[in-house]
Design a protein around this motif. Structure first.
Motif, mmCIF file in Angstrom:
data_model
loop_
_atom_site.group_PDB
_atom_site.id
_atom_site.type_symbol
_atom_site.label_atom_id
_atom_site.label_comp_id
_atom_site.label_asym_id
_atom_site.label_seq_id
_atom_site.Cartn_x
_atom_site.Cartn_y
_atom_site.Cartn_z
ATOM 1 N N TYR A 119 53.273 37.715 81.477
ATOM 2 C CA TYR A 119 52.835 37.367 79.959
ATOM 3 C C TYR A 119 53.258 36.004 79.693
ATOM 4 O O TYR A 119 52.223 35.354 78.757
ATOM 5 N N ASP B 144 55.613 46.911 76.105
ATOM 6 C CA ASP B 144 54.689 47.088 76.798
ATOM 7 C C ASP B 144 55.097 45.833 77.807
ATOM 8 O O ASP B 144 55.303 44.737 77.509
ATOM 9 N N SER C 270 53.638 48.716 82.573
ATOM 10 C CA SER C 270 54.084 50.013 81.830
ATOM 11 C C SER C 270 54.300 49.856 80.408
ATOM 12 O O SER C 270 54.787 48.685 79.940
ATOM 13 N N GLU D 83 46.433 53.740 80.218
ATOM 14 C CA GLU D 83 47.315 53.393 79.145
ATOM 15 C C GLU D 83 46.694 53.746 77.779
ATOM 16 O O GLU D 83 46.084 53.064 76.866
HETATM 17 MG MG MG Z 1 50.726 46.984 79.732
#
Ligand code: MG
Length: 256
Positions: free
Chosen positions: A57, A100, A112, A207
């Motif tokens: 990220y 997340d 996840s 998801e």
């Molecule tokens: Mg994710």
């Protein structure tokens, strides 16, 4: 391009799955009334450093993002449901929090998400989380050779529709491998028997995410956080799943 992994490669993906599961577990234990979202990001960051993992990220800058993400975790609270940018916010009694997390270990990614309520829950929030979890289970159950991508989507969407929830098709699951987002896109609703034929070696993040009373979202001023248009709360549950000859293998399964 859709890439299939060999059984040996799927074995190599297990450490990333276990690590991501451990981080989600640590975050769900740490999340409490009075805890700042930035503290949760710090916990995840520390675990990444200790494990020698790589954040998916922190440098992430897709076309829809305003600037590089800058954090290692998404924290979405109440009417925020996806891509929540951790900021200086202290969790309040009854907040619905979705975390997340995706990271790379040994060059393989896992992804996840989990929703929890901190403090005293509202019944409707627990129900939303329960339905979202059930949709995830239904999607995983359909992730087996011989089925098609539409079977996964239909399984997820069917649970939502039975619960009276709308489904947003802008954001859904995705292929997972050396990077976080690959083909195919896995919509959270669809038609059974349609789309890509599922083969052993396909690894996808499944998801489902749902909002109480709308399927429409908008982007917060921070350029990332996606919020419900009507202010209703959302839940988001995600696992990375390898389709094998024996059926679905949940790489991000959390220890009981
Ligand atoms: Mg994710």
């Amino acid at each position: 391009m859709i890439e299939l992994r060999t059984p040996a490669q799927i074995e190599q993906m297990r450490p990333a799955g276990r690590f991501v599961a451990d981080v989600i577990t640590a975050l769900s234990r740490a999340a409490d009334v009075g805890v700042n979202l930035l503290e949760l990001d710090e916990i995840a960051h520390r675990m990444i450093t200790e494990r020698g993992a790589e954040s998916c990220y922190i440098d992430y800058h897709p076309s829809f993002g305003a600037s590089p993400f800058g954090k290692v975790l998404c924290t979405s609270v109440n009417d925020a449901v996806l891509h929540g940018l951790p900021h200086d916010y202290v969790l309040q009694d009854g907040d619905l929090l979705s975390v997340d997390f995706a990271a790379s270990v040994d060059g393989w990614v896992s992804d996840s998400a989990l929703s929890v309520v901190v403090g005293t829950p509202r019944t409707e929030d627990l129900e939303l989380i329960e339905v979202t979890g059930r949709a995830l289970e239904a999607g995983i159950e359909a992730a087996r050779p011989g089925n098609r991508l539409g079977d996964i989507s239909a399984a997820i969407g069917g649970v939502a529709r039975a619960a009276g929830l709308g489904v947003n098709l802008q954001f859904g699951g995705h292929g997972v491998g050396r990077t976080m987002h690959g083909d195919p896109h896995v919509p959270n609703d669809g038609r059974p028997g349609r789309g890509l034929k599922l083969k052993p070696g396909l690894v996808i993040a499944i998801e489902p995410w749902f909002l109480h009373t709308t399927d429409e979202i908008y982007t917060d001023q921070d350029g990332w956080t996606l919020r419900s248009k009507d202010g209703s709360r959302g839940a988001h549950m995600e696992h990375t799943v390898a389709i094998t000859a024996d059926g679905p293998l949940v790489l991000t399964e959390r220890a009981a």
